[in-house]
Design an enzyme around this catalytic site. Structure first.
Site, short mmCIF file in Angstrom:
data_model
loop_
_atom_site.label_atom_id
_atom_site.label_comp_id
_atom_site.label_asym_id
_atom_site.label_seq_id
_atom_site.Cartn_x
_atom_site.Cartn_y
_atom_site.Cartn_z
N ASP A 1 -11.78 2.54 3.60
CA ASP A 1 -12.28 0.98 3.57
C ASP A 1 -13.71 0.73 3.28
O ASP A 1 -14.04 -0.51 2.99
CB ASP A 1 -11.67 0.27 4.99
CG ASP A 1 -10.25 -0.46 4.62
OD1 ASP A 1 -9.96 -0.73 3.37
OD2 ASP A 1 -9.76 -0.74 5.83
N LYS B 1 0.94 -1.38 -0.02
CA LYS B 1 0.03 -0.08 0.08
C LYS B 1 0.89 1.39 0.01
O LYS B 1 0.70 2.28 -0.66
CB LYS B 1 -1.15 -0.19 1.21
CG LYS B 1 -1.68 1.23 1.29
CD LYS B 1 -2.39 1.36 2.66
CE LYS B 1 -1.44 1.56 3.75
NZ LYS B 1 -0.63 2.91 3.52
N GLN C 1 -5.28 -1.09 10.46
CA GLN C 1 -4.92 -2.58 9.89
C GLN C 1 -5.36 -3.35 10.72
O GLN C 1 -4.89 -3.47 11.92
CB GLN C 1 -3.46 -2.34 9.51
CG GLN C 1 -2.72 -3.76 8.74
CD GLN C 1 -3.63 -4.15 7.38
OE1 GLN C 1 -3.65 -3.19 6.60
NE2 GLN C 1 -3.88 -5.18 7.11
#
Length: 302
Positions: A121, A54, A98
């Site tokens: 997200d 990422k 995360q």
């Protein structure tokens, strides 16, 4: 005749070029770039791998990318304080915590603390509700389902009126992609059936599908005889089924298998995604797209 391969790597590269061009345009006109922060607590190997990819992608696109790594004994209170800090930071447009988190932290509480307008997200209950309503209400569709829809559209598969069968009912893939495919709009307008482990005649439902989206996490679950000739098959499963020695590095690497018997299915389907190299590369790509959208929403140009 073998099915057409829908390669996530190729579609990813197309979309990333589009995002990079748009980032440069916004920077030139407004003097800002998308800001994305990833908070990682501890050192889970899978998380490190994902976060590293990422970071590289975000930096290549010209994002302001912040990696906020914290020790595994970080308290829940401290993590909530970090989330609040980035919620209030106008230079940050996307916040990603995360997962998994250590046992001392309530994941649900932390994810719900993220500002819904920075939840790139798409997992916050507010964004789940927006997705359910559909249309202009949707801000950030969850990344993997959004990637699936992009793949179907860019492959030229007709979705309007199509019979879509989704195998799996997770909050991350199954439920959201089912909802997205039945909405009004491009890449949707479908008739959707969701099946799962308690479904009677799973094979019979799959055989009806013009578009079969399989996200069950069971290697080789879908047999070739379950597939309608000419159907579009999207295999979301990434299952580790063994190890082998890499010819390039000489090191052990995982052998991955999808939820579909690929070799047999490709001789029946009209389109199919490979594993690896199918849906997988799309998740980070759509995360980047959502972060750019968040910046544009903040500027009033979305």
């Amino acid at each position: 005749m073998s099915a057409k391969l829908i390669k996530g790597t190729e579609i990813r590269d197309e979309i990333l070029k589009e995002i990079e061009a748009e980032v440069n345009e916004v920077k030139e006109k407004h003097g800002v770039v998308p800001g994305l922060v990833t908070i990682m607590v501890g050192e889970d190997p899978a998380s490190i791998s994902y976060v590293t990819a990422k970071i590289k992608t975000a930096q290549k696109l010209g994002f302001n990318e912040i990696q906020d790594s914290q020790p595994p004994d970080l308290s829940e209170e401290a993590l909530l304080g970090l989330v609040d800090k980035y919620n209030k930071d106008d230079s940050i447009h996307g916040i990603l915590v995360q997962l998994p988190l250590p046992d001392q932290i309530d994941e649900k509480k932390v994810l719900n603390a993220i500002d819904p307008d920075k939840d790139v997200d798409g997992f916050h209950p507010v964004n789940v509700g927006r997705l359910m309503i559909g249309g202009a209400e949707v801000k950030f569709p969850p990344c993997t389902p959004a990637g699936i829809q992009e793949m179907i559209v860019r492959a030229g598969v007709e979705t309007s009126g199509a019979e879509v069968v989704v195998v799996g009912r997770s909050n991350i893939v199954g439920k959201p992609i089912a909802n997205m495919m039945l909405q009004k709009g491009e890449g949707a307008n479908s008739t959707v059936t969701v099946v799962h482990t308690r479904t009677k005649d799973l094979a019979g439902h799959c055989k009806r599908a013009d578009i079969l989206i399989v996200a069950a996490g069971v290697p080789g679950l879908v047999k070739p005889e379950w597939i309608k000739p000419g159907a579009c098959v999207i295999d979301v499963g990434v299952n580790r089924v063994g190890e082998k020695i890499s010819e390039k590095t000489g090191k052990k690497i995982a052998i991955l298998s999808g939820d579909v018997d690929f070799d047999a299915a490709k001789e029946i389907a009209g389109w199919i995604t490979p594993v690896p190299g199918g849906v997988g590369p799309m998740t980070i790509t759509m995360l980047m797209k959502n972060t750019l959208k968040s910046l544009k929403f903040s500027l009033g140009i979305a």
